[in-house]
Design a protein around this motif. Structure first.
Motif, mmCIF file in Angstrom:
data_model
loop_
_atom_site.group_PDB
_atom_site.id
_atom_site.type_symbol
_atom_site.label_atom_id
_atom_site.label_comp_id
_atom_site.label_asym_id
_atom_site.label_seq_id
_atom_site.Cartn_x
_atom_site.Cartn_y
_atom_site.Cartn_z
ATOM 1 N N ARG B 358 0.854 -1.196 0.000
ATOM 2 C CA ARG B 358 0.000 0.000 0.000
ATOM 3 C C ARG B 358 0.887 1.242 0.000
ATOM 4 N NH1 ARG B 358 -5.118 1.059 3.936
ATOM 5 N NH2 ARG B 358 -5.829 -0.790 2.836
ATOM 6 N N ASP B 359 0.539 2.162 -0.865
ATOM 7 C CA ASP B 359 1.350 3.372 -1.043
ATOM 8 C C ASP B 359 1.361 4.195 0.242
ATOM 9 O OD1 ASP B 359 2.946 5.096 -2.476
ATOM 10 O OD2 ASP B 359 1.222 6.345 -3.082
ATOM 11 N N VAL B 360 2.523 4.700 0.577
ATOM 12 C CA VAL B 360 2.637 5.598 1.737
ATOM 13 C C VAL B 360 3.205 6.918 1.225
ATOM 14 C CG1 VAL B 360 3.533 5.894 4.064
ATOM 15 C CG2 VAL B 360 3.127 3.581 3.180
ATOM 16 N N PRO B 361 2.314 7.856 0.853
ATOM 17 C CA PRO B 361 2.798 9.125 0.299
ATOM 18 C C PRO B 361 3.360 10.033 1.405
ATOM 19 C CG PRO B 361 0.391 9.093 0.408
ATOM 20 C CD PRO B 361 0.861 7.752 0.867
ATOM 21 N N PRO B 362 4.093 11.093 1.002
ATOM 22 C CA PRO B 362 4.731 11.960 1.996
ATOM 23 C C PRO B 362 3.753 12.523 3.024
ATOM 24 C CG PRO B 362 5.567 12.444 -0.180
ATOM 25 C CD PRO B 362 4.471 11.444 -0.369
ATOM 26 N N ASP B 363 2.506 12.831 2.599
ATOM 27 C CA ASP B 363 1.594 13.430 3.581
ATOM 28 C C ASP B 363 1.257 12.446 4.695
ATOM 29 O OD1 ASP B 363 0.041 12.062 1.510
ATOM 30 O OD2 ASP B 363 -1.705 12.726 2.655
ATOM 31 N N GLN B 364 1.292 11.152 4.378
ATOM 32 C CA GLN B 364 1.054 10.169 5.449
ATOM 33 C C GLN B 364 2.261 10.062 6.385
ATOM 34 O OE1 GLN B 364 -0.327 6.347 4.082
ATOM 35 N NE2 GLN B 364 -2.433 7.083 3.911
ATOM 36 N N ILE B 365 3.444 10.247 5.823
ATOM 37 C CA ILE B 365 4.641 10.254 6.684
ATOM 38 C C ILE B 365 4.551 11.452 7.635
ATOM 39 C CG2 ILE B 365 7.168 10.387 6.728
ATOM 40 C CD1 ILE B 365 6.296 7.826 5.406
ATOM 41 N N ALA B 366 4.186 12.609 7.069
ATOM 42 C CA ALA B 366 4.002 13.787 7.927
ATOM 43 C C ALA B 366 2.906 13.518 8.957
ATOM 44 C CB ALA B 366 3.645 15.002 7.071
ATOM 45 N N GLY B 367 1.856 12.798 8.523
ATOM 46 C CA GLY B 367 0.772 12.442 9.432
ATOM 47 C C GLY B 367 1.254 11.607 10.608
ATOM 48 N N ILE B 368 2.234 10.755 10.323
ATOM 49 C CA ILE B 368 2.828 9.943 11.395
ATOM 50 C C ILE B 368 3.376 10.864 12.484
ATOM 51 C CG2 ILE B 368 4.909 8.570 11.893
ATOM 52 C CD1 ILE B 368 4.314 7.003 9.300
ATOM 53 N N TYR B 369 4.089 11.903 12.014
ATOM 54 C CA TYR B 369 4.671 12.862 12.956
ATOM 55 C C TYR B 369 3.576 13.524 13.787
ATOM 56 C CZ TYR B 369 6.831 17.159 14.656
ATOM 57 O OH TYR B 369 7.256 18.188 15.452
ATOM 58 N N HIS B 370 2.503 13.968 13.114
ATOM 59 C CA HIS B 370 1.450 14.679 13.839
ATOM 60 C C HIS B 370 0.706 13.762 14.800
ATOM 61 C CE1 HIS B 370 2.329 18.299 11.711
ATOM 62 N NE2 HIS B 370 2.140 17.716 10.534
ATOM 63 N N THR B 371 0.483 12.524 14.400
ATOM 64 C CA THR B 371 -0.163 11.561 15.296
ATOM 65 C C THR B 371 0.652 11.416 16.575
ATOM 66 O OG1 THR B 371 -1.024 10.351 13.389
ATOM 67 C CG2 THR B 371 -0.984 9.168 15.495
ATOM 68 N N ALA B 372 1.973 11.293 16.395
ATOM 69 C CA ALA B 372 2.840 11.126 17.565
ATOM 70 C C ALA B 372 2.814 12.367 18.453
ATOM 71 C CB ALA B 372 4.269 10.821 17.108
ATOM 72 N N MET B 373 2.836 13.558 17.813
ATOM 73 C CA MET B 373 2.852 14.799 18.610
ATOM 74 C C MET B 373 1.531 14.967 19.376
ATOM 75 S SD MET B 373 5.840 15.955 18.251
ATOM 76 C CE MET B 373 6.532 14.370 17.821
ATOM 77 N N ASP B 374 0.412 14.601 18.722
ATOM 78 C CA ASP B 374 -0.891 14.668 19.407
ATOM 79 C C ASP B 374 -0.907 13.726 20.607
ATOM 80 O OD1 ASP B 374 -1.666 16.472 17.537
ATOM 81 O OD2 ASP B 374 -2.947 15.087 16.385
ATOM 82 N N ALA B 375 -0.382 12.535 20.397
ATOM 83 C CA ALA B 375 -0.366 11.553 21.492
ATOM 84 C C ALA B 375 0.488 12.044 22.649
ATOM 85 C CB ALA B 375 0.160 10.218 20.972
#
Lengths: 97, 391, 324
Positions: B358-375
């Protein structure tokens, strides 16, 4: 020669656990497995070597005089030699220590 | 130096195998590995590679035949993926403690079921304890380089262990990339003919693969484990030598733009490309993140991982498979375990991404960062997050 | 003690040697490449078979051995009973390992990296490692027509190493730990898989059946296998006193009876042509073979009669093949 297995440290092992002494199993004496041993009556022996030929344990050898005998260090006492001997010169008898 | 050439990455691997002058290839076709062995069989058919190519009837027999040919002293190569690696699995576990320096390319592909041909790391992670050296490459050039290095590492008398080079299936195997080949003379200088320690030949008979009683088995495992860990220094030395030869130096753990970063992504394999791109973008937006790439997975570079990751506050591991029934992906589990002994412990987040290609585009990588920061803000987080999962 | 001694009146094989009218050791390789101290059971006819196979093969071989009795009894680290190069990797892959060795030796010889002499790659396994779990690897190796490749199946008719479980090579009616006889079972309910014919169907130059009760015949067939260039397949019946539940001294006798009753006929397939050295018109009744074997003790007269009919029918089919 190889040491008993319980004496090896991990550093003693060869790379890949290769055994580089061909046929070193001769250090393991299978003779003490037996309860009976072959006894040869040379007066009946025709020296055909059937006993030698059918021994699964390479425990029959030919003596210099041409007759055969059992190497009791390895003979497991299976009795094949006695059973196959065409002249009936081998009998299986209780092992004598 | 030579010119850059555009070529499918699978073919680069074949070219590297050719330049390594392998003696025997035993292989069975499986997508997405097939192009490698197809090209090798062409090279043999055209006389460009003097080798025996055995068209075995299964991957199990492929690795078994490799054991036989390596045991007689032949330089031996095979490639596989996914179900094929699983079918080889039993023999992988036999080849390593027998110290047979086989080189295997795994074009990583998901394990069934459901059946799928696309990429993730479930195949290799199912075999991570088989005692082979394991490398993950990020692009075609590295795949070519690491394939040649793999033979040198495997056959080094201080190592004598088989090597798996992991390349992401399709993402790498089927794309055309530029690479700079190394001249044959230089390869020959770097990689002398295999000079085995023991071989199966009647002139000097040996017994290989003897069985061990409980009295001795523990010692055989320790010897294997020590050999695997001690290969680390040799691997570093050989990669450095390759660097001097080609200008491309590899290290077990590599950092990208981490100097002023609080938070880093951690990846293995081809993920690093998209993550580097994302890191660049995020930095343009004022978010100072970096990337840590794990290249050497076995032996696991424990000291490098600790000394690298202890510097950061947040570590966002991106796993390409899930260790079912555990607490996330195998890479994160391993990193968490290693960091338990670190004097400074970062927050470690685990993201499972890119399952079955499954494709993991850059915005999802950035999303990873934001998910972690929210947590982080909320002060609690899950053992792992599945990226792009439809809830 | 059983007094059955028919070594001199064996009418089945007509070779001078297997009737022992001549002094045997002069006729064979004196070297024992299978060493004393191996841990096979008392009276193991498979160990005997290995001994004679190695005598016939000589020194210039490499062996890939499947997991099984022979592997376990011969290689308890740090000891080995092998005086020739020997490798064990797994259970189902002896043929694949041997084919890898054959390919490796071929290319290294071509490239001048090993001495320029012929070395035969041997795959060996039991009946389970051949006709069950190893069948795929064996079929692949035979189909690929490797040169200087010989595969020997030592058939003791069950998984003896793991405790006498049935294999596809276990004969009809035999009781094993997974084909036990009982109120509703007469033991193994299927006929022995015809592995030699399966091997022959690969159109390889040489296939033969043999038995260690006929060591000269066995050795002659091994030498023919070598001369054929390969691939060659030898299926060697290897009596297992433990698994067949017979006294250890009767291993040779029961091997002969298997042949003399026609239950295990000795034949060759050379380039597709079936041959029998001695066609056995007056076969001993199968009941002579069953008598005294614990694994067949439960068989009724009806069972034995139906097996006799099947054995006769199979033998006739084989005879027809030799006449083609």
């Amino acid at each position: 020669m190889a040491k008993p297995m319980e004496e090896y440290t991990w550093r003693d092992l060869t790379v890949g656990n290769v055994v580089d002494e061909p046929g070193n199993s001769i250090s393991y004496k299978t003779g003490d497995w037996k309860s009976q041993q072959p006894v040869f009556d040379e007066s009946k022996c025709i020296r055909c070597a059937v006993c030698w030929n059918f021994c699964p344990d390479m425990a029959i050898y030919q003596k210099k005089d041409g007759y055969f005998s059992a190497d009791l260090e390895y003979c497991k006492g299976c009795g094949i030699c006695a059973q196959q001997c065409p002249s009936g010169c081998i009998s299986m008898q209780e092992e004598v220590s | 130096m030579s010119n850059r050439i555009g070529m499918e990455v699978s073919l680069m691997v074949s070219e590297a195998v050719k330049q390594a002058k392998v003696d025997v290839i035993a292989a069975y076709p499986i997508t997405p590995q097939t192009h490698i062995v197809e090209h090798l069989s062409e090279l043999v058919a055209d006389g460009e590679l003097d080798a025996e190519y055995i068209c075995v009837e299964s991957e199990h027999s492929a690795m078994s035949a490799c054991c036989g040919s390596s045991a007689v002293g032949a330089r031996t190569y095979t490639a596989t993926a996914s179900q094929g690696l699983q079918l080889m699995s039993e023999v992988l576990y036999a080849a390593a403690p027998m110290r047979l320096p086989i080189v295997l390319t795994v074009a990583n592909r998901t394990l069934s079921a459901p059946l799928t041909i696309w990429n993730d790391h479930s195949d290799i992670m199912a075999n991570r304890d088989c005692g082979w050296i394991m490398v993950f490459v990020e692009d075609g050039q590295e795949d070519y380089d690491q394939t040649i290095c793999a033979f040198r590492i495997a056959e080094d008398r201080r190592v004598l262990l088989p090597v798996i080079v992991n390349m992401d299936g399709f993402i790498l195997s089927h794309v055309i990339e530029p690479y700079v080949p190394v001249g044959q003379e230089e390869v020959d200088g770097f990689l002398p003919p295999y000079d085995p320690l023991y071989t199966m030949h009647p002139d000097n008979p040996v017994t290989m693969g003897a069985f061990a009683m409980p009295e001795l088995f523990t010692e055989t495992k320790k010897a294997h484990e020590v050999a695997l860990h001690e290969s680390y220094n040799v691997i570093c030395e050989i990669w450095e030598e390759w660097g001097k030869l080609t200008g491309r130096t590899y290290t077990p753990v590599e950092e990208y733009r981490t100097d002023d970063a609080d938070t880093v992504f951690v990846t293995m394999g081809s993920f690093s490309g998209v993550v580097m791109e994302t890191v660049d973008e995020m930095r343009e937006n004022g978010i100072n993140v970096g990337l840590v790439k794990i290249r050497l997975f076995r032996p696991f570079p424990v000291d490098d991982v600790i000394s690298t990751l202890r510097k950061f506050k947040n570590v966002l591991v991106i796993d390409r498979t899930l260790s079912l029934g555990s607490i996330g992906g195998p890479l994160a589990v391993e990193i968490k375990s290693v960091m338990y002994n670190a004097d400074a412990k970062p927050n470690i987040f685990d993201f499972i991404a890119g399952l079955s290609g499954r494709d993991v585009p850059p915005d999802q990588i950035a999303g990873i960062y934001h998910t972690a920061m929210d947590a982080l803000k909320m002060g609690r987080w899950e053992n792992y997050y599945m990226v792009g999962l439809r809830e | 003690m059983d007094t059955y001694t028919d070594t001199r009146v064996d009418t089945h094989t007509d070779t001078r040697t297997d009737t022992y009218s001549v002094f045997a050791p002069n006729l064979m390789n004196q070297v024992e490449n299978f060493a004393q101290g191996h841990r096979a059971c008392q009276g193991c006819a498979e160990a005997l078979a290995v001994r004679h196979v190695l005598k016939a093969l000589g020194d210039d071989i490499v062996i890939g051995n499947a997991t099984g009795c022979m592997e376990i009894v011969s290689s308890p680290l740090p000891l080995t009973a092998w005086r020739v190069p020997w490798i064990h990797v797994a259970f189902e892959n002896a043929a694949a390992v041997a084919s890898g060795m054959a390919a490796g030796l071929k290319v290294l010889r071509r490239k001048g990296r090993i001495p320029d002499k012929r070395v035969i790659s041997i795959g060996m396994a039991g009946d389970g490692g051949t006709s069950d779990i190893g069948l795929q690897a064996l079929s692949g190796a035979l189909e690929r027509q490797h040169e200087d490749f010989i595969y020997v199946c030592f058939d003791n008719e069950a998984y003896m190493n793991t405790g006498i479980q049935r294999s596809s090579s276990t004969p009809f009616g035999a009781t094993t730990t997974t084909s036990p006889s009982g109120k509703k079972s007469q033991g193994q309910s299927t006929w022995k898989k015809d592995m030699p014919k399966i091997a022959a169907a690969h159109n390889i130059p040489y296939v033969a059946t043999a038995c260690s009760s006929y060591p000269f015949d066995l050795q002659e067939k091994i030498r023919k296998a070598v001369d054929s260039g390969g691939p060659a397949y030898i299926h060697c019946l290897s009596v297992c006193p433990t698994g067949w539940r017979i006294p250890s001294h009767l291993s040779i006798k029961y091997g002969k009876l298997a042949v003399q009753t026609g239950i295990f006929p000795l034949y060759e397939v050379e380039d597709g042509v079936y041959r029998m050295k001695k066609k056995n018109a007056k076969r001993r009744p199968v009941t002579e073979y069953f008598k005294g074997q614990g694994r067949f003790r439960h068989l009724t007269e009806d069972d034995i009669q139906s097996i006799q009919e099947r054995v006769d029918a199979e033998y006739e089919k084989l005879l027809k093949l030799t006449e083609m």
